[in-house]
Design a protein around this motif. Sequence first.
Motif, short mmCIF file in Angstrom:
data_model
loop_
_atom_site.label_atom_id
_atom_site.label_comp_id
_atom_site.label_asym_id
_atom_site.label_seq_id
_atom_site.Cartn_x
_atom_site.Cartn_y
_atom_site.Cartn_z
N GLY A 163 29.70 45.17 55.09
CA GLY A 163 29.85 46.17 56.13
C GLY A 163 31.21 47.07 56.00
N ASN A 164 31.45 46.87 57.43
CA ASN A 164 33.07 47.80 56.91
C ASN A 164 33.73 46.93 57.89
N PRO A 165 34.91 46.49 57.04
CA PRO A 165 34.70 46.43 55.15
C PRO A 165 33.64 45.22 54.85
N ASN A 166 33.44 45.85 53.69
CA ASN A 166 32.57 45.00 53.03
C ASN A 166 33.37 43.82 52.96
N LEU A 178 32.09 30.70 53.91
CA LEU A 178 33.50 30.61 54.07
C LEU A 178 33.71 32.65 53.47
N THR A 179 34.04 33.05 54.20
CA THR A 179 35.25 34.78 54.17
C THR A 179 36.16 34.60 53.48
N ILE A 180 35.47 34.62 51.62
CA ILE A 180 37.03 35.18 50.68
C ILE A 180 37.80 35.83 51.21
N ASP A 181 37.31 37.50 52.05
CA ASP A 181 37.88 38.26 51.73
C ASP A 181 37.12 39.17 52.24
N ARG A 182 37.99 40.29 52.60
CA ARG A 182 37.37 41.79 53.15
C ARG A 182 37.63 43.41 52.53
N ASN A 183 37.59 43.91 52.29
CA ASN A 183 37.97 44.91 51.80
C ASN A 183 38.13 44.93 50.40
#
Length: 300
Positions: A163-166, A178-183
């Motif tokens: 994605g933007n960001p991954n 849960l989204t652990i982290d971005r980019n």
Amino acid sequence: MQLKLIRLLLLLFTLSPCLLLAQVNTDLIALDINVSASKAIVYTMTAKAITNRAAYDNQPNFINKKQLAFSAADDKGNHDIIIYNFESEKFTNLTKTTNTSEFSPSLTDCGLYVSAVTVEEDGKQRLWLYPTNFGEPELLYDDIEPVGYYDWYNNKAAMFVLGNPNTLVYPYSKSEVLTIDRNVGRSIKRKPKSSIITYIDKNNPLEKEDGLIYPILGFDIEKRTHHKYGYTLPGKEDFIWLNQNLIMMGSGNQLYFKKANEDEWTLAGKVGISGYSDISRMAYSRKLKKLVVVMNRVSP
């Protein structure tokens, strides 16, 4: 067919930025290695090419004490999961598909399946399970895509979602992803004998003379706490855990290790096999005392 080809090319650019530039000519090289609690020595004179062809042989992962799974391209550009047996030195197709391509194989926690990121006929990239008894494959998460990379904890996959960001996500349940982290970087690795999923944070690099270095972070799935494990080698983002204490990375033809709680990288050995350069992905077997690295073929 044209749409599928365009999506596959986009996947290859995302899964490995250097892949198309290297014309997908990568091979798997096996070496003997000795790993202790605090040190790793690679016996570089034992280097031997497992694969040897002008094509894409990549993304190795040990699935038991004698077998290695990897993704390989056929002469039509389709990618299948291949199993290599170190005892017999023979190859077996786990998949042989014409309308899909399979990447990033890994053994599931239960040991009954080899999982893979599958580029489906309509271009979706989802995680599928391929039975080790060669039965019919099963789709794991129908609503999480496009998946790039992943690793397992407690029979669930922590997934790098393009994605933007991954992003890095973990599905505690159907209702809680849960989204652990971005980019994040492409290396998603569970720390051995722990509930910690480790990854590279591309938000906060440090600039060094020979390139950017990125933080190696961890997220404890059970405790939901974050951890820090120092920084990568300059400009690199492929790493593996050799044990609970040691991390390994490659740079050029050299292999380095470091303790998880320290910053300094130490040379473990240089791969001097003729015709190859630039180590990227790696896989390690404690039982076989083998390290498998991916290297680019060098044109004569």
